[in-house]
Structure formats: structure tokens, C-alpha cells
Design an enzyme around this catalytic site. Structure first.
Site, short mmCIF file in Angstrom:
data_model
loop_
_atom_site.label_atom_id
_atom_site.label_comp_id
_atom_site.label_asym_id
_atom_site.label_seq_id
_atom_site.Cartn_x
_atom_site.Cartn_y
_atom_site.Cartn_z
N ARG A 155 0.76 -1.18 -0.10
CA ARG A 155 0.04 0.08 -0.10
C ARG A 155 1.02 1.26 -0.04
O ARG A 155 1.80 1.32 0.64
CB ARG A 155 -0.85 0.02 1.05
CG ARG A 155 -1.94 -0.86 1.23
CD ARG A 155 -2.69 -0.87 2.48
NE ARG A 155 -1.40 -1.43 3.49
CZ ARG A 155 -1.57 -1.66 4.79
NH1 ARG A 155 -2.80 -1.12 5.48
NH2 ARG A 155 -0.74 -1.92 5.47
N CYS A 264 -3.84 1.48 -8.50
CA CYS A 264 -4.19 0.15 -8.75
C CYS A 264 -5.63 -0.39 -8.55
O CYS A 264 -5.81 -1.08 -9.67
CB CYS A 264 -3.44 -0.65 -7.25
SG CYS A 264 -1.80 -0.05 -7.10
N LYS A 325 -5.24 9.25 -1.53
CA LYS A 325 -5.22 8.69 0.00
C LYS A 325 -4.35 9.52 0.93
O LYS A 325 -3.28 10.23 0.24
CB LYS A 325 -5.26 7.23 0.31
CG LYS A 325 -3.98 6.88 0.13
CD LYS A 325 -3.78 5.33 0.27
CE LYS A 325 -2.48 4.81 0.32
NZ LYS A 325 -2.41 3.31 0.61
#
Ligand code: UGA
Length: 437
Positions: A155, A264, A325
């Protein structure tokens, strides 16, 4: 000590390279981009990732990590060659494999001795077999190389942690020798517990798509539950929290928001859908996750327009958060892009602020005003929208913000701002799936 070359120094390649070096291997990170390699050699990183700079410097100093723009030479010096180049979205949602295949060509031209070829890039199921055929066509000696599919589950923002302490490491190969070499590459991991799983190549390739798509689906599901919560007067945080207590569901990736983005999930969902169509297998859930996500992005814009009673023309709005994010400067497929473009097309003037992603967004959108601090960004605006869950935004001084604004509209698409505070200060606000005070 394994000698490893990583081809491709993007996000995945860099983290994998430094992670493998940290595990005690000797790693060369290689890329055709000379400028990038020169910067990396002098410690300048092309991406922002927590802790990466320090660990790169440490491994360079300890002589386990180096950078090179001479891919051929790097391959000749190594036993394990890791393909970590991009597979961007191509035609009809399919992954564009041109970079991967051209690297496979380079490898096949430089097999001087036994090489283990490893793919880290996310590739469609069946690609491994094609790469083997491609290399074998030139080398014509299957004993000179083996192949492993070793998908990544990193991540952005916590990629190093994900690499060094993984939930699982998938080694997809039909060769015992290759499996043993890979176990050795990841050796420090199975001293205490064993997260390593041996699968076939196709199974490994499938695990990656199945995992990402499931997480994306989970997010789309909770986003739709949040929307229904709004309609029926329920609170999605309590719903998600209670659902998450059930071990079968788990509370991870159950946070509603403005729709998922990044390099992704959106790309991998499209690729999986395209693979399923090519194989005449219907995947309605994946299709629905994509549609729900697009709807969620649009819904955020509608929410804001509703707060302005349908009229946003000539308003000035501050967008707080541009990255897809927190803890990354990556803006690819970020919900902020849709929000900004939709508002601009409706005649809104935008003040944008992100702790680190202003530059990246500036490469895509240039008809808005960028600010390098929050105070100036909210000055004289009619409304504020929080788009990314940065820590800085979790503890906003709302009184101060309100005193600087000319209006009182506030949209929190990440549900990180206290509703009690917003209402007591006199904001007209909205968020995602919560009962308003
Ligand atoms: C994702 C996967 O989580 C990694 O395991 C995978 O290796 C990586 O893709 C990849 O294929 O390379 P990443 O895209 O970096 O990682 O980011 P995530 O943390 O998964 O977040 C994706 C998006 O979902 C973000 O926009 C995030 O805000 C959103 N999200 C995430 C939610 O809206 N709610 C959640 O509960 C979690």
C-alpha cells in the site's frame, strides 16, 4: 547472498529493491531513465514514501544496494532478475504489457548463466507462461532459467512496512529450485513465522487480482451502505464498526469515503473484468464495484452542490487534500480530480491545498489556485471540502477557518471532522452516511 537486479525503479521496484536489500540480499535497482538513476544514486527520491529515503541510504552505505542505468550489465551480474515495470491500463481495460515484454526480451538477450526471472508487476493471468515462451524462444534451454510470479501487496504510504512484515508472500512457480531460491531471498521472514505460500504461476497471478478486487468491492459496498444510511437515518460508522466485529467480515477497508482511487484498484478492476470477458465468465460483482465507485465520486459533487442549494456558479471553494489517500503524493485516479473538474466546469473558482501533492496535481490540472498552506487556501472561500484523510485535517481549527471564510459550507468526504463542532460553530455541512446533528 543472492544477487538481485530489479528492473524498473517506480514505486514497486524501489520498495522491493530496498526491501530485498534489507533482507540481506545484494540488489541493483536498474532503470533506462538515466536522470532518475543519477538522482537515486545521490539519495534523491522520485516518490514520497514514509521511511524510504532513510532505509535506501542505510542500504547503500552497507553496500547491499546500488543503482544502475545499464540494465544489460546489471542482468549479467545477477542471479535473480525482478521485473517491476508498469502495466498501465491499455485498450478495453486490458493491462498494457508492452513494458513487461520488452524487459523480458532484454533478459532473454542477456542470459549468460542460470537466471531466475521474477515478475512483481501486476500482470494478467497467463502472462507468466507467455514470458517463459518469449525467453525460451531465444535461449532455447529451459535449464538456463526459471520463472516465478511474486505479486506485490504494497500500500502506498505504508509500503515498506507491508514489504518487511507481509501478511503473505506468494511464490508462483513450477520449479522447486526456483521456489528454494525465492525462500532464500525472503529468508528473514520465515525464521519466526511462515507467510510464504507456494502456488502455480496462474494461481499467483490470480491471487493478486482477486485480492485487490475484493478490497475495492468491499469499499464500494460500504459506500453504498453509507448512501442508504443517509436515506433511512442510520449511522454508517456504527454499522461498519458492528459489522467489523464479525471476524468473517473484519473492519479493514470498511471506511466509507469519496470513492477509491490510486494506480491500482481502478486499473486492476478493469483488467480483471476484461480477463473475465475474454474467458466468457461473468463477473457482475466486479462490474458493480466499478459502477458504484464512479457513482460515489459523482455523489460527492452532488452533495456539495446541494449544500449550496443547487447554485455553485461563481463560488470560491477550498479543496483540502489532492492525493488519492493520506501519506502519499500520488494523485492518480484521485476523487479530487473529478471533484475539481466538475466544479470548474460549473464556474467555481478553486483554492487547492495538499500537504505534499500540490506539485503532482499541478501536472494534471492547472486552471486552479494552489496554496502551500491551509490558512491561505481557506481565505475568503464560500465552502471547504475535505477530500483526503491527512492527519493535518483531522485536527482543523474550525473556528479559525470559519472566521477566514466568507461562507459557511463544509463537506467532509472522509468523515474525519466532528459533527458536533461543525454544527456548534454554525457550518452548514454534510459527510458520508452519518446522522447529522
Ligand atoms: C492497493 C492495495 O491495498 C495493495 O495491497 C496493493 O498492493 C496495491 O493496491 C497495488 O496493487 O499495488 P494502494 O492503491 O496503495 O494499495 O492504496 P489503498 O490503501 O488500498 O487505498 C486505495 C483507495 O481506497 C484509496 O483511494 C483509499 O482512500 C480508498 N479506501 C481504502 C477507502 O475509501 N476506504 C477504505 O476503507 C480503504
Amino acid at each position: 547472498m543472492n544477487k538481485i537486479t530489479i528492473i524498473g525503479t517506480g514505486y514497486v521496484g524501489l520498495v522491493t529493491g530496498v526491501g530485498m536489500a534489507e533482507f540481506g540480499n545484494k540488489v541493483i535497482c536498474s532503470d533506462i531513465d538515466k536522470t532518475k538513476i543519477n538522482s537515486l544514486s545521490s539519495g534523491i527520491l522520485p516518490i514520497y514514501e514514509l521511511g524510504l529515503e532513510e532505509i535506501i541510504k542505510k542500504n547503500i552505505k552497507d553496500n547491499r544496494l546500488s543503482f544502475s542505468s545499464n540494465i544489460k550489465e546489471s542482468i549479467l551480474k545477477s542471479d535473480v532478475i525482478v521485473i517491476a515495470v508498469g502495466t498501465p491500463q491499455g485498450e478495453n481495460g486490458q493491462a498494457d504489457m508492452s513494458f513487461v515484454y520488452s524487459v523480458a526480451e532484454i533478459i532473454s538477450d542477456n542470459i549468460n548463466d542460470y537466471k531466475l526471472v521474477v515478475t512483481k508487476s501486476t500482470v494478467p493471468i497467463g502472462s507468466g507462461k507467455r514470458i517463459i515462451d518469449l525467453i525460451n524462444d531465444k535461449v532455447d534451454n529451459r535449464k538456463l532459467f526459471d520463472y516465478v510470479s511474486n505479486p506485490e501487496f504494497l500500500r502506498e504510504g505504508s509500503a515498506l512496512k507491508d514489504f518487511l512484515w507481509p501478511d503473505r508472500v506468494i511464490i508462483g512457480t513450477d520449479s522447486e529450485k526456483a521456489y528454494e531460491i525465492m525462500r532464500n531471498v525472503y529468508r528473514p521472514l520465515y525464521i519466526n513465522k511462515n507467510p510464504i505460500m507456494h502456488t502455480s504461476i496462474e494461481t499467483a497471478e490470480m491471487i493478486k487480482y482477486a485480492s485487490n478486487s475484493f478490497l475495492a468491492l468491499k469499499i464500494s459496498y460500504i459506500n453504498e451502505i453509507a448512501n442508504l444510511c443517509e436515506a433511512v437515518g442510520a449511522d454508517v460508522h456504527k454499522v461498519a464498526n458492528a459489522m467489523g466485529q464479525d471476524g468473517r467480515i473484519s473492519d479493514k477497508f470498511l471506511h466509507p469515503g469519496p470513492g477509491f482511487g490510486g494506480s491500482c484498484f481502478p486499473k486492476d478492476l478493469e483488467a480483471l473484468l476484461s480477463i473475465s470477458e475474454n474467458n466468457n465468465v461473468k463477473m457482475k460483482t466486479v462490474e458493480a464495484a466499478i459502477i458504484a465507485n464512479n457513482n460515489q465520486k459523482k455523489r460527492m459533487v452532488e452533495k456539495l452542490i446541494n449544500l449550496f442549494d443547487g447554485d455553485v456558479k461563481n463560488k470560491k471553494i477550498a479543496i483540502l487534500g489532492l492525493a488519492f489517500k493520506a501519506n502519499t503524493d500520488d494523485v492518480r485516479e484521485s476523487s479530487s480530480i473529478n471533484m475539481i473538474n466538475s466544479l470548474v466546469s460549473k464556474g467555481v473558482s478553486i483554492n487547492a491545498y495538499d500537504p505534499i501533492a500540490n506539485n503532482e496535481m499541478g501536472k494534471i490540472i492547472n486552471n486552479i489556485n494552489y496554496f502551500d498552506n491551509l490558512d491561505d487556501a481557506v481565505n475568503n472561500v464560500d465552502g471547504v471540502v475535505v477530500m483526503t484523510e491527512w492527519n493535518e485535517f483531522r485536527s482543523l481549527d474550525l473556528k479559525k477557518i470559519k472566521s477566514k471564510m466568507s461562507g459557511n459550507i463544509f463537506l467532509d468526504t472522509r468523515n474525519i471532522i466532528s459533527m458536533d463542532e461543525l454544527s456548534s460553530i454554525g457550518f452548514v455541512y454534510d459527510n458520508v452516511g452519518r446522522i447529522k446533528k
